[in-house]
Design a protein around this motif. Structure first.
Motif, short mmCIF file in Angstrom:
data_model
loop_
_atom_site.label_atom_id
_atom_site.label_comp_id
_atom_site.label_asym_id
_atom_site.label_seq_id
_atom_site.Cartn_x
_atom_site.Cartn_y
_atom_site.Cartn_z
N GLY A 192 -41.07 42.13 13.80
CA GLY A 192 -41.67 41.63 15.03
C GLY A 192 -40.65 41.08 16.01
O GLY A 192 -39.47 40.93 15.70
N ASP A 193 -41.13 40.73 17.19
CA ASP A 193 -40.31 40.17 18.27
C ASP A 193 -40.57 38.65 18.34
O ASP A 193 -41.69 38.25 18.67
CB ASP A 193 -40.67 40.83 19.60
N PRO A 194 -39.58 37.83 18.06
CA PRO A 194 -39.81 36.38 18.09
C PRO A 194 -40.09 35.82 19.48
O PRO A 194 -40.53 34.68 19.61
CB PRO A 194 -38.50 35.81 17.52
N ASN A 195 -39.84 36.63 20.50
CA ASN A 195 -40.10 36.19 21.88
C ASN A 195 -41.34 36.84 22.47
O ASN A 195 -41.59 36.70 23.67
CB ASN A 195 -38.88 36.50 22.75
N ALA A 196 -42.10 37.53 21.65
CA ALA A 196 -43.27 38.27 22.17
C ALA A 196 -44.35 37.33 22.68
O ALA A 196 -45.03 37.63 23.66
CB ALA A 196 -43.82 39.18 21.08
N ILE A 197 -44.54 36.19 22.00
CA ILE A 197 -45.63 35.27 22.34
C ILE A 197 -45.04 33.87 22.48
O ILE A 197 -44.33 33.39 21.58
CB ILE A 197 -46.72 35.26 21.24
N ALA A 198 -45.34 33.21 23.57
CA ALA A 198 -44.77 31.89 23.84
C ALA A 198 -45.62 30.79 23.21
O ALA A 198 -46.34 30.06 23.90
CB ALA A 198 -44.64 31.68 25.34
N PHE A 199 -45.56 30.68 21.89
CA PHE A 199 -46.28 29.61 21.22
C PHE A 199 -45.62 28.26 21.52
O PHE A 199 -44.40 28.19 21.71
CB PHE A 199 -46.31 29.84 19.71
N PRO A 200 -46.41 27.18 21.57
CA PRO A 200 -45.86 25.87 21.92
C PRO A 200 -44.90 25.33 20.88
O PRO A 200 -44.97 25.70 19.70
CB PRO A 200 -47.11 25.00 22.03
N ARG A 201 -44.01 24.46 21.33
CA ARG A 201 -43.12 23.71 20.44
C ARG A 201 -43.68 22.29 20.35
O ARG A 201 -43.53 21.50 21.28
CB ARG A 201 -41.70 23.66 21.00
N PRO A 202 -44.33 21.94 19.23
CA PRO A 202 -45.05 20.67 19.15
C PRO A 202 -44.13 19.45 19.24
O PRO A 202 -43.01 19.44 18.71
CB PRO A 202 -45.71 20.73 17.76
N LEU A 203 -44.62 18.42 19.91
CA LEU A 203 -43.95 17.13 20.05
C LEU A 203 -42.54 17.25 20.61
O LEU A 203 -41.59 16.61 20.12
CB LEU A 203 -43.92 16.38 18.71
N THR A 204 -42.41 18.07 21.66
CA THR A 204 -41.10 18.20 22.30
C THR A 204 -41.14 17.75 23.76
O THR A 204 -40.18 17.98 24.50
CB THR A 204 -40.59 19.65 22.23
N GLY A 205 -42.23 17.11 24.17
CA GLY A 205 -42.35 16.63 25.54
C GLY A 205 -41.61 15.32 25.73
O GLY A 205 -41.24 14.65 24.77
N PRO A 206 -41.42 14.91 26.98
CA PRO A 206 -40.66 13.68 27.27
C PRO A 206 -41.31 12.41 26.74
O PRO A 206 -40.62 11.41 26.52
CB PRO A 206 -40.57 13.66 28.80
N ARG A 207 -42.62 12.42 26.52
CA ARG A 207 -43.30 11.23 26.03
C ARG A 207 -43.58 11.28 24.53
O ARG A 207 -44.16 10.35 23.97
CB ARG A 207 -44.63 11.04 26.79
N ASP A 208 -43.19 12.36 23.89
CA ASP A 208 -43.41 12.51 22.45
C ASP A 208 -42.31 11.82 21.66
O ASP A 208 -41.19 11.67 22.17
CB ASP A 208 -43.46 13.99 22.07
N PRO A 209 -42.60 11.41 20.43
CA PRO A 209 -41.54 10.87 19.57
C PRO A 209 -40.47 11.94 19.34
O PRO A 209 -40.79 13.03 18.86
CB PRO A 209 -42.27 10.50 18.28
#
Length: 344
Positions: A192-209
């Protein structure tokens, strides 16, 4: 230095190992995984019965490989927690019986400390300070680690919901791949293509731990994407889904592990646990550690999953450090938090 015999029965694998002075002399492993496949996950009672049937043969096999006899065993180490209660009880009871019959001391060991110690059998002693990423079916944690036999283990972060390995199992089920999900997704992702679908990266926002982990939402994002695909009448591109999901998990795990090393001011990262066997997690960790000037230590594949050698390795460290044995009063502690390698 006498031999330490280690017993591991926290989940569905019966493991026995013999270690002396940091060297693995012999080990044996029996898995009941095939008996759980039709249920899509581990059934505690089935696992416990399998441990009862497999433990003594595993001890005999490991001792035969090591050329060891009962009089050569100087101590017993056993996983006392965390894990499935019924499974833990089998190992603890057996360890008590061997310790009493052979007249040797008994050490209760924390399962996660065993994973960290597995790397010592391949690469030798850890530096005075390092960061360990423990990532498995039930645990995803970043730990500050020193001397496993003497120092407290400091939790830098733990997953707030599904562990990474659990998310692999659930996503595999969603896209029709067999249990266990980790190996199934790893195999499918190669096409498969690891860039085929833009799944979210959990807890990587500026307000996340910044060191926090959460994989339940990622699993849900995969489920919603598959549902939309099916509702539109399109076939689900399983390899692309597998590769894109795997990439999201590996990205989060490795980026936060590198950040933890920087925050702790250490230059060694140890990646252990069943998910450490994942090819993309290993390759991305290698790449990012090389770029950051961090030494990466990962045990060989066979020591990543649950095994008795890692428990024997902790016992060996405790014996060499002169730790007081836990004794025959040790009991199974299914939900115990890792604070020290030895459970008393």
């Amino acid at each position: 230095m006498s031999i330490v015999l280690g017993i591991e029965t926290s989940c569905d694998e019966t493991g026995v190992g013999l270690v002396r002075d940091g060297v693995l002399l012999g080990d044996a492993l029996a898995s009941s995984m095939d008996e759980h496949v039709r249920f899509g996950g581990v059934v505690p009672e089935i696992a416990a019965r399998a441990h009862v049937a497999s433990l003594v043969p595993c001890v005999r096999e490991a001792m035969a490989k090591a050329g060891a006899k009962p009089e050569h065993i100087g101590a017993i180490a056993v996983t006392a927690g965390p894990g499935l209660a019924t499974a833990l009880h089998v190992g603890v009871a057996a360890a008590k019986a061997y310790a009493a019959a052979w007249g040797v001391p008994l050490y209760g060991v924390h399962h996660l400390a065993g994973h960290a110690a597995a790397d010592l059998l391949e690469h030798g002693a850890l530096p005075a300070r390092s960061v360990a990423l423990i990532v498995s079916g039930g645990h995803t944690s970043l730990l500050a680690v020193g001397d496993l036999a003497r120092d407290e283990v400091v939790h830098l972060s733990d997953t707030i919901d599904d562990a990474a390995g659990e998310a692999f199992d659930k996503v595999a089920r969603i896209i029709g791949l067999p249990y266990p999900g980790g190996p199934s997704i790893d195999r499918a992702a190669r096409e498969g293509d690891p860039n085929a679908i833009a799944f979210p990266r959990p807890l990587t926002g500026p307000r996340d731990p910044e060191l926090g982990f959460s994989f339940s939402g990622l699993k849900t994002a995969v489920a919603r994407w598959v549902e939309r695909c099916e509702s539109d009448g399109r076939p689900v591109p399983v390899p692309d889904v597998a590769a894109s999901f795997q990439e999201a998990v590996a990205d989060v795990l490795t980026s936060k592990a590198i950040l933890a090393c920087r925050r702790q001011g250490v230059d060694t990262l140890v990646v252990v646990g069943g998910v450490a066997a994942n090819s993309r997690v290993r390759s991305l960790a290698e790449q990012r550690c090389a770029e950051a000037g961090i030494t990466l230590r990962v045990p060989p594949m066979r020591l990543c999953t649950d095994n008795g050698a890692m428990i024997a390795a902790v016992g060996d460290l405790l014996v060499r450090a002169g730790a007081e044995p836990t004794g025959l009063h040790v009991s199974a502690r299914p939900s115990v938090v890792l604070e020290r390698a030895q459970l008393v």
